[in-house]
Design a protein around this motif. Structure first.
Motif, PDB file in Angstrom:
ATOM      1  N   ILE A 142      44.150   9.044  36.585  1.00 54.96           N
ATOM      2  CA  ILE A 142      44.775   8.042  35.727  1.00 54.96           C
ATOM      3  C   ILE A 142      44.727   6.645  36.335  1.00 54.96           C
ATOM      4  O   ILE A 142      44.320   5.679  35.683  1.00 54.96           O
ATOM      5  CB  ILE A 142      46.232   8.430  35.405  1.00 54.96           C
ATOM      6  CG1 ILE A 142      46.266   9.741  34.617  1.00 54.96           C
ATOM      7  CG2 ILE A 142      46.948   7.313  34.656  1.00 54.96           C
ATOM      8  CD1 ILE A 142      45.524   9.719  33.303  1.00 54.96           C
ATOM      9  N   VAL A 143      45.133   6.519  37.577  1.00 51.72           N
ATOM     10  CA  VAL A 143      45.186   5.204  38.227  1.00 51.72           C
ATOM     11  C   VAL A 143      43.829   4.809  38.784  1.00 51.72           C
ATOM     12  O   VAL A 143      43.497   3.622  38.870  1.00 51.72           O
ATOM     13  CB  VAL A 143      46.273   5.192  39.326  1.00 51.72           C
ATOM     14  CG1 VAL A 143      46.334   3.846  40.032  1.00 51.72           C
ATOM     15  CG2 VAL A 143      47.638   5.545  38.738  1.00 51.72           C
ATOM     16  N   GLY A 144      43.030   5.811  39.177  1.00 47.00           N
ATOM     17  CA  GLY A 144      41.716   5.534  39.740  1.00 47.00           C
ATOM     18  C   GLY A 144      41.678   5.583  41.241  1.00 47.00           C
ATOM     19  O   GLY A 144      40.600   5.484  41.842  1.00 47.00           O
ATOM     20  N   THR A 145      42.836   5.776  41.889  1.00 50.04           N
ATOM     21  CA  THR A 145      42.913   5.874  43.347  1.00 50.04           C
ATOM     22  C   THR A 145      43.870   7.004  43.702  1.00 50.04           C
ATOM     23  O   THR A 145      45.030   6.985  43.279  1.00 50.04           O
ATOM     24  CB  THR A 145      43.427   4.570  43.979  1.00 50.04           C
ATOM     25  OG1 THR A 145      42.561   3.496  43.591  1.00 50.04           O
ATOM     26  CG2 THR A 145      43.460   4.673  45.500  1.00 50.04           C
ATOM     27  N   GLU A 146      43.367   7.984  44.437  1.00 52.68           N
ATOM     28  CA  GLU A 146      44.220   9.100  44.814  1.00 52.68           C
ATOM     29  C   GLU A 146      45.377   8.637  45.686  1.00 52.68           C
ATOM     30  O   GLU A 146      45.226   7.805  46.568  1.00 52.68           O
ATOM     31  CB  GLU A 146      43.391  10.150  45.566  1.00 52.68           C
ATOM     32  CG  GLU A 146      44.133  11.442  45.856  1.00 52.68           C
ATOM     33  CD  GLU A 146      43.232  12.509  46.436  1.00 52.68           C
ATOM     34  OE1 GLU A 146      43.516  12.957  47.565  1.00 52.68           O
ATOM     35  OE2 GLU A 146      42.245  12.896  45.767  1.00 52.68           O
ATOM     36  N   HIS A 147      46.552   9.165  45.395  1.00 53.44           N
ATOM     37  CA  HIS A 147      47.770   8.915  46.176  1.00 53.44           C
ATOM     38  C   HIS A 147      48.283   7.490  46.011  1.00 53.44           C
ATOM     39  O   HIS A 147      48.946   6.940  46.897  1.00 53.44           O
ATOM     40  CB  HIS A 147      47.542   9.231  47.665  1.00 53.44           C
ATOM     41  CG  HIS A 147      48.710   9.901  48.301  1.00 53.44           C
ATOM     42  ND1 HIS A 147      49.042  11.219  48.071  1.00 53.44           N
ATOM     43  CD2 HIS A 147      49.649   9.438  49.152  1.00 53.44           C
ATOM     44  CE1 HIS A 147      50.115  11.526  48.766  1.00 53.44           C
ATOM     45  NE2 HIS A 147      50.516  10.466  49.421  1.00 53.44           N
ATOM     46  N   ALA A 148      47.988   6.880  44.869  1.00 59.82           N
ATOM     47  CA  ALA A 148      48.474   5.527  44.607  1.00 59.82           C
ATOM     48  C   ALA A 148      49.232   5.528  43.289  1.00 59.82           C
ATOM     49  O   ALA A 148      48.686   5.908  42.249  1.00 59.82           O
ATOM     50  CB  ALA A 148      47.319   4.532  44.534  1.00 59.82           C
ATOM     51  N   SER A 149      50.500   5.121  43.331  1.00 62.92           N
ATOM     52  CA  SER A 149      51.284   5.018  42.103  1.00 62.92           C
ATOM     53  C   SER A 149      52.507   4.160  42.363  1.00 62.92           C
ATOM     54  O   SER A 149      52.815   3.813  43.507  1.00 62.92           O
ATOM     55  CB  SER A 149      51.737   6.401  41.622  1.00 62.92           C
ATOM     56  OG  SER A 149      52.828   6.869  42.402  1.00 62.92           O
ATOM     57  N   ARG A 150      53.223   3.850  41.309  1.00 65.32           N
ATOM     58  CA  ARG A 150      54.540   3.242  41.457  1.00 65.32           C
ATOM     59  C   ARG A 150      55.430   4.243  42.191  1.00 65.32           C
ATOM     60  O   ARG A 150      55.236   5.455  42.136  1.00 65.32           O
ATOM     61  CB  ARG A 150      55.110   2.863  40.102  1.00 65.32           C
ATOM     62  CG  ARG A 150      55.412   4.068  39.201  1.00 65.32           C
ATOM     63  CD  ARG A 150      55.721   3.668  37.763  1.00 65.32           C
ATOM     64  NE  ARG A 150      56.862   2.770  37.679  1.00 65.32           N
ATOM     65  CZ  ARG A 150      57.133   2.011  36.621  1.00 65.32           C
ATOM     66  NH1 ARG A 150      56.342   2.062  35.558  1.00 65.32           N
ATOM     67  NH2 ARG A 150      58.185   1.217  36.605  1.00 65.32           N
ATOM     68  N   GLY A 151      56.449   3.729  42.850  1.00 63.93           N
ATOM     69  CA  GLY A 151      57.331   4.613  43.608  1.00 63.93           C
ATOM     70  C   GLY A 151      58.673   4.861  42.964  1.00 63.93           C
ATOM     71  O   GLY A 151      59.432   5.725  43.420  1.00 63.93           O
ATOM     72  N   ASP A 152      58.979   4.132  41.882  1.00 63.90           N
ATOM     73  CA  ASP A 152      60.319   4.231  41.291  1.00 63.90           C
ATOM     74  C   ASP A 152      60.364   5.279  40.178  1.00 63.90           C
ATOM     75  O   ASP A 152      60.650   4.988  39.025  1.00 63.90           O
ATOM     76  CB  ASP A 152      60.764   2.866  40.756  1.00 63.90           C
ATOM     77  CG  ASP A 152      59.825   2.289  39.713  1.00 63.90           C
ATOM     78  OD1 ASP A 152      58.642   2.710  39.660  1.00 63.90           O
ATOM     79  OD2 ASP A 152      60.259   1.422  38.928  1.00 63.90           O
ATOM     80  N   TYR A 153      60.035   6.502  40.535  1.00 63.55           N
ATOM     81  CA  TYR A 153      60.141   7.602  39.582  1.00 63.55           C
ATOM     82  C   TYR A 153      60.803   8.785  40.281  1.00 63.55           C
ATOM     83  O   TYR A 153      60.850   8.850  41.510  1.00 63.55           O
ATOM     84  CB  TYR A 153      58.765   7.987  39.026  1.00 63.55           C
ATOM     85  CG  TYR A 153      57.863   8.746  39.977  1.00 63.55           C
ATOM     86  CD1 TYR A 153      57.750  10.135  39.899  1.00 63.55           C
ATOM     87  CD2 TYR A 153      57.106   8.087  40.953  1.00 63.55           C
ATOM     88  CE1 TYR A 153      56.920  10.837  40.762  1.00 63.55           C
ATOM     89  CE2 TYR A 153      56.280   8.773  41.807  1.00 63.55           C
ATOM     90  CZ  TYR A 153      56.184  10.160  41.711  1.00 63.55           C
ATOM     91  OH  TYR A 153      55.380  10.855  42.572  1.00 63.55           O
ATOM     92  N   THR A 154      61.330   9.705  39.517  1.00 60.32           N
ATOM     93  CA  THR A 154      61.934  10.906  40.084  1.00 60.32           C
ATOM     94  C   THR A 154      60.822  11.872  40.453  1.00 60.32           C
ATOM     95  O   THR A 154      60.130  12.410  39.571  1.00 60.32           O
ATOM     96  CB  THR A 154      62.900  11.566  39.091  1.00 60.32           C
ATOM     97  OG1 THR A 154      63.947  10.648  38.776  1.00 60.32           O
ATOM     98  CG2 THR A 154      63.504  12.834  39.681  1.00 60.32           C
ATOM     99  N   ALA A 155      60.615  12.066  41.752  1.00 60.13           N
ATOM    100  CA  ALA A 155      59.540  12.918  42.249  1.00 60.13           C
ATOM    101  C   ALA A 155      60.122  14.225  42.774  1.00 60.13           C
ATOM    102  O   ALA A 155      61.171  14.225  43.421  1.00 60.13           O
ATOM    103  CB  ALA A 155      58.768  12.208  43.362  1.00 60.13           C
TER     104      ALA A 155
END
Length: 342
Positions: A184-197
């Motif tokens: 989805i983002v195009g880079t593994e292990h890269a995303s926003r951090g403000d989500y419930t993980a």
């Protein structure tokens, strides 16, 4: 010291020993490989239901005992490359860094694709404004730059509610997270951090099911298991050859590859040094001979029938290394290409 307790509820480490009996590890699931004749499997929470179903059938057929932990794909590889477990499940291929760690630890391995899974995008059933999402919209929502900027439904699409989006998704040690961010983002292990993980998919299911403004992602099999209180969101990846408009995950669309870019292979990795022992090899052969008949029961999609003998041949020949050369998550890989099936 490891202690064992009879339980009848799911645990993060379970041992299939008989049709109606399960032993659960009560000491953090630290069970050295081969201890007391126990086969130890760790790794992906996505692969866990498959391994659990195979282990239960293995217990029905004979005296074998199998302990199954869920450290996540990344956590499982850490244990695997240190020699702490002989088998690990993974919802993405092993990475270059993990291969290097295994080499440093003297661990050679065989890579065994076992099934297809999709990554489901889900919302609360009451979120009736969400008819579908495009890959571009998902990227704008989950990219690192989205933190602090894409915070409301109206930020995502004009006409949607001016209400805060509450995001839920796989934890960063999860192969599902790695694959999702690559796709989805195009880079593994890269995303926003403000989500419930969370590594626990049940936490994600409950979070979305209880919140009208929630959106989450996790393995399609966990949606199948917990469909009540959730609604699948179809995804449009913008390809002209991807059918007519947005496509939702299903046994058919994941199996034929039209649900893109969120269809993927899942794997079992086996340490070659351990696979010559009297406990590991019989279980792995049983796994590969049985997995096609159990995967659909737990919400996954089997590989084509002709693929499993080729995967079994990989194990019997101890074909070491990864077909992915450490490149990590690769979107759109088909088993026919991986095994040279034509």
């Amino acid at each position: 010291m490891v202690s064992w307790t009879l339980v009848s509820v799911p645990s993060t480490c379970r041992i299939g020993v008989a049709p109606l009996l399960t032993l659960a590890c009560a000491a953090g699931c630290t069970v050295p490989a081969g201890t007391g004749g126990i086969v130890v499997v760790d790794g992906s929470s996505t692969v866990y239901p498959i391994s659990e179903a195979v282990a239960e059938e293995y217990g029905r057929r004979g005296p074998g005992r199998v302990a199954i932990g869920t450290s996540g794909t990344g956590g499982g590889f850490k244990k695997f490359c240190k020699g702490e477990v002989a088998i690990t499940g993974a919802s993405r291929p092993i990475s270059a860094g993990e291969i290097a760690t295994c080499e440093a630890g003297g661990v050679d391995f065989v890579e065994l694709p076992i099934a297809y899974d999709g990554i489901a995008i889900v919302v609360n059933p009451a979120a009736d404004w969400v008819d579908h999402l495009t890959v571009d919209e998902l990227a704008r929502l989950w990219a690192p730059a989205a933190q602090g900027t894409a915070t409301r439904w109206s930020d995502l699409r004009a006409g949607w509610p001016d209400a805060e989006i509450h995001l839920f998704g796989a934890g960063v040690d999860s192969g599902t997270y790695d694959y999702f961010t690559q796709a989805i983002v195009g880079t593994e292990h890269a995303s926003r951090g403000d989500y419930t993980a969370s590594e626990d998919d049940h936490v994600l299911v409950q979070g979305v099911a209880s919140d009208i403004h929630a959106l989450g992602f996790f393995g399609f099999a966990h949606y199948v298991e917990s469909a009540h209180g959730l609604r699948l969101v179809a995804v449009d990846d913008g390809r002209a050859d991807n059918g007519d408009g947005p496509i939702a995950p299903s046994v058919v669309t994941v199996g034929d590859g039209t649900y893109q870019p969120l269809s993927r292979l899942v794997f079992l990795y086996v340490a070659t040094s351990a696979s010559v022992g009297p406990e590991i090899a019989p279980f792995v052969r049983f796994y590969l001979d049985t997995v096609a008949s159990v995967v659909q029961d737990v919400g996954y999609i089997p590989l084509p029938a002709q693929a499993y003998p080729l995967v079994r041949a990989r194990f019997d020949a101890r074909m070491t290394g990864s077909s992915f050369d450490g490149a990590g998550s690769q979107v759109g890989v088909r088993i026919e290409d991986l095994l040279g099936m034509g």
